[in-house]
Scaffold this motif. Structure first.
Motif, PDB file in Angstrom:
ATOM      1  N   VAL A  65       0.839  -1.193   0.000  1.00 30.59           N
ATOM      2  CA  VAL A  65       0.000   0.000   0.000  1.00 30.59           C
ATOM      3  C   VAL A  65       0.872   1.239   0.000  1.00 30.59           C
ATOM      4  CG1 VAL A  65      -2.041  -1.072   0.998  1.00 30.59           C
ATOM      5  CG2 VAL A  65      -0.316  -0.139   2.517  1.00 30.59           C
ATOM      6  N   LYS A  66       0.423   2.255  -0.701  1.00 24.15           N
ATOM      7  CA  LYS A  66       1.192   3.493  -0.864  1.00 24.15           C
ATOM      8  C   LYS A  66       0.615   4.614  -0.011  1.00 24.15           C
ATOM      9  CE  LYS A  66       4.084   1.872  -3.732  1.00 24.15           C
ATOM     10  NZ  LYS A  66       5.444   1.679  -3.301  1.00 24.15           N
ATOM     11  N   ASN A  67      -0.569   5.049  -0.316  1.00 24.67           N
ATOM     12  CA  ASN A  67      -1.189   6.164   0.383  1.00 24.67           C
ATOM     13  C   ASN A  67      -2.157   5.601   1.413  1.00 24.67           C
ATOM     14  OD1 ASN A  67      -2.039   8.812   0.959  1.00 24.67           O
ATOM     15  ND2 ASN A  67      -3.780   8.586  -0.410  1.00 24.67           N
ATOM     16  N   ILE A  68      -1.762   5.639   2.702  1.00 18.48           N
ATOM     17  CA  ILE A  68      -2.709   5.172   3.711  1.00 18.48           C
ATOM     18  C   ILE A  68      -3.157   6.354   4.564  1.00 18.48           C
ATOM     19  CG2 ILE A  68      -1.744   2.854   3.702  1.00 18.48           C
ATOM     20  CD1 ILE A  68      -0.736   3.308   6.501  1.00 18.48           C
ATOM     21  N   ILE A  69      -4.431   6.331   4.876  1.00 18.12           N
ATOM     22  CA  ILE A  69      -5.080   7.422   5.597  1.00 18.12           C
ATOM     23  C   ILE A  69      -5.558   6.881   6.937  1.00 18.12           C
ATOM     24  CG2 ILE A  69      -7.022   9.044   5.535  1.00 18.12           C
ATOM     25  CD1 ILE A  69      -6.922   8.380   2.361  1.00 18.12           C
ATOM     26  N   PHE A  70      -5.180   7.546   8.021  1.00 16.81           N
ATOM     27  CA  PHE A  70      -5.655   7.135   9.340  1.00 16.81           C
ATOM     28  C   PHE A  70      -7.147   7.423   9.449  1.00 16.81           C
ATOM     29  CE2 PHE A  70      -6.521   8.142  13.852  1.00 16.81           C
ATOM     30  CZ  PHE A  70      -6.276   6.890  14.371  1.00 16.81           C
ATOM     31  N   LYS A  71      -7.943   6.409   9.804  1.00 16.69           N
ATOM     32  CA  LYS A  71      -9.395   6.574   9.889  1.00 16.69           C
ATOM     33  C   LYS A  71      -9.919   6.567  11.316  1.00 16.69           C
ATOM     34  CE  LYS A  71     -11.845   7.215   7.315  1.00 16.69           C
ATOM     35  NZ  LYS A  71     -12.291   8.554   6.900  1.00 16.69           N
ATOM     36  N   GLY A  72      -9.181   5.998  12.240  1.00 17.87           N
ATOM     37  CA  GLY A  72      -9.662   6.005  13.619  1.00 17.87           C
ATOM     38  C   GLY A  72      -9.172   4.795  14.383  1.00 17.87           C
ATOM     39  N   TRP A  73      -9.677   4.643  15.589  1.00 19.19           N
ATOM     40  CA  TRP A  73      -9.258   3.537  16.437  1.00 19.19           C
ATOM     41  C   TRP A  73     -10.481   2.921  17.085  1.00 19.19           C
ATOM     42  CZ3 TRP A  73      -8.761   8.634  17.460  1.00 19.19           C
ATOM     43  CH2 TRP A  73      -9.363   9.128  18.608  1.00 19.19           C
ATOM     44  N   ASP A  74     -10.338   1.663  17.416  1.00 18.72           N
ATOM     45  CA  ASP A  74     -11.323   1.027  18.262  1.00 18.72           C
ATOM     46  C   ASP A  74     -10.581   0.306  19.366  1.00 18.72           C
ATOM     47  OD1 ASP A  74     -10.758  -0.444  15.777  1.00 18.72           O
ATOM     48  OD2 ASP A  74     -12.102  -1.996  16.471  1.00 18.72           O
ATOM     49  N   GLU A  75     -11.191   0.321  20.528  1.00 17.93           N
ATOM     50  CA  GLU A  75     -10.555  -0.333  21.666  1.00 17.93           C
ATOM     51  C   GLU A  75     -11.569  -1.226  22.356  1.00 17.93           C
ATOM     52  OE1 GLU A  75      -9.165   2.372  24.653  1.00 17.93           O
ATOM     53  OE2 GLU A  75     -10.967   3.596  24.564  1.00 17.93           O
ATOM     54  N   TYR A  76     -11.057  -2.334  22.842  1.00 16.07           N
ATOM     55  CA  TYR A  76     -11.864  -3.330  23.530  1.00 16.07           C
ATOM     56  C   TYR A  76     -11.249  -3.521  24.900  1.00 16.07           C
ATOM     57  CZ  TYR A  76     -13.446  -3.862  18.817  1.00 16.07           C
ATOM     58  OH  TYR A  76     -13.945  -3.597  17.572  1.00 16.07           O
ATOM     59  N   VAL A  77     -11.996  -3.163  25.922  1.00 16.49           N
ATOM     60  CA  VAL A  77     -11.512  -3.201  27.292  1.00 16.49           C
ATOM     61  C   VAL A  77     -12.162  -4.379  28.001  1.00 16.49           C
ATOM     62  CG1 VAL A  77     -11.389  -1.915  29.455  1.00 16.49           C
ATOM     63  CG2 VAL A  77     -11.249  -0.699  27.274  1.00 16.49           C
ATOM     64  N   ASN A  78     -11.333  -5.192  28.650  1.00 17.41           N
ATOM     65  CA  ASN A  78     -11.822  -6.330  29.418  1.00 17.41           C
ATOM     66  C   ASN A  78     -11.392  -6.114  30.872  1.00 17.41           C
ATOM     67  OD1 ASN A  78     -12.120  -8.837  30.706  1.00 17.41           O
ATOM     68  ND2 ASN A  78     -11.856  -9.949  28.789  1.00 17.41           N
ATOM     69  N   PRO A  79     -12.265  -5.492  31.705  1.00 15.46           N
ATOM     70  CA  PRO A  79     -11.890  -5.173  33.077  1.00 15.46           C
ATOM     71  C   PRO A  79     -11.554  -6.409  33.933  1.00 15.46           C
ATOM     72  CG  PRO A  79     -13.855  -3.952  32.449  1.00 15.46           C
ATOM     73  CD  PRO A  79     -13.588  -4.957  31.370  1.00 15.46           C
ATOM     74  N   GLN A  80     -12.238  -7.522  33.701  1.00 14.51           N
ATOM     75  CA  GLN A  80     -11.978  -8.724  34.501  1.00 14.51           C
ATOM     76  C   GLN A  80     -10.594  -9.304  34.226  1.00 14.51           C
ATOM     77  OE1 GLN A  80     -14.842  -8.415  32.644  1.00 14.51           O
ATOM     78  NE2 GLN A  80     -16.537  -8.551  34.091  1.00 14.51           N
ATOM     79  N   MET A  81     -10.085  -9.143  33.006  1.00 12.25           N
ATOM     80  CA  MET A  81      -8.785  -9.697  32.620  1.00 12.25           C
ATOM     81  C   MET A  81      -7.680  -8.630  32.606  1.00 12.25           C
ATOM     82  SD  MET A  81      -9.592 -12.846  32.234  1.00 12.25           S
ATOM     83  CE  MET A  81      -8.180 -13.550  31.440  1.00 12.25           C
ATOM     84  N   ASN A  82      -8.054  -7.377  32.900  1.00  6.33           N
ATOM     85  CA  ASN A  82      -7.092  -6.254  32.896  1.00  6.33           C
ATOM     86  C   ASN A  82      -6.376  -6.123  31.555  1.00  6.33           C
ATOM     87  OD1 ASN A  82      -7.795  -5.730  35.528  1.00  6.33           O
ATOM     88  ND2 ASN A  82      -5.981  -6.673  36.410  1.00  6.33           N
ATOM     89  N   VAL A  83      -7.146  -6.164  30.476  1.00  9.61           N
ATOM     90  CA  VAL A  83      -6.582  -6.079  29.126  1.00  9.61           C
ATOM     91  C   VAL A  83      -7.294  -4.979  28.347  1.00  9.61           C
ATOM     92  CG1 VAL A  83      -6.204  -7.310  26.953  1.00  9.61           C
ATOM     93  CG2 VAL A  83      -6.039  -8.547  29.106  1.00  9.61           C
ATOM     94  N   ARG A  84      -6.511  -4.234  27.582  1.00  8.40           N
ATOM     95  CA  ARG A  84      -7.042  -3.243  26.638  1.00  8.40           C
ATOM     96  C   ARG A  84      -6.436  -3.540  25.281  1.00  8.40           C
ATOM     97  NH1 ARG A  84      -8.966   2.263  27.116  1.00  8.40           N
ATOM     98  NH2 ARG A  84      -8.608   2.008  29.332  1.00  8.40           N
TER      99      ARG A  84
END
Length: 162
Positions: A65-84
């Motif tokens: 890929v040549k021209n890449i455009i940042f579109k955003g982020w998604d995050e998944y938080v698991n409080p019981q496992m302390n993972v993001r």
């Protein structure tokens, strides 16, 4: 909670577009996350997030890929496992190369944007697929309920370009 007690994992996803067509992988069940989705994967240390997105597209599709455009982020938080889990999303509208004959993550298919939403895919990918093509950037924040094996809460924000 001390931030050092939380595991942070970073991933990328890069939607490759050619006119009104997008490149999706049809992942088999045994690979996890079955159904159609865009190329992507884990950010390797110490590479940059953008370099990781380009590398993953090359490894999974054969395209540079040549021209890449940042579109955003998604995050998944698991409080019981302390993972993001954080996924940084890009759109690529120019590329070189040929598709791999035997891609490692699943069958590659060019699909029209208008038909893509009708394909079998994970709910989390279906939620963000249209956001790749909207003006501006997006953020998706989801909280996973480990005890009940389901999403407990989710919020999507779109930040329009000014």
């Amino acid at each position: 909670m001390n931030w050092k007690e939380i595991e942070h994992q970073m991933y990328t996803m890069c939607m490759v577009a050619d006119g009104d067509q997008i490149l999706l992988m049809k992942r088999p069940d045994h690979k996890g996350f079955p159904g159609y989705l865009a190329p992507g994967g884990k950010v390797e240390f110490p590479e940059s997030i953008t370099d990781a997105a380009k590398r993953e597209v090359l490894e999974e599709t054969g395209l540079q890929v040549k021209n890449i455009i940042f579109k955003g982020w998604d995050e998944y938080v698991n409080p019981q496992m302390n993972v993001r889990y954080m996924v940084f999303n890009y759109l690529a509208d120019s590329f070189e190369g040929s598709l791999l004959a035997d891609p490692p993550e699943g069958e590659l298919q060019w699909i029209s944007k208008k038909d893509a939403m009708d394909l079998p895919m994970q709910g989390w990918f279906k939620r963000k697929l249209p956001l790749f093509f909207e003006e501006g950037t997006f953020e998706i924040h989801s909280v996973w309920d480990e005890d009940n094996s389901k999403e407990a809460d989710s919020e999507t924000r779109v930040f329009a370009k000014k």
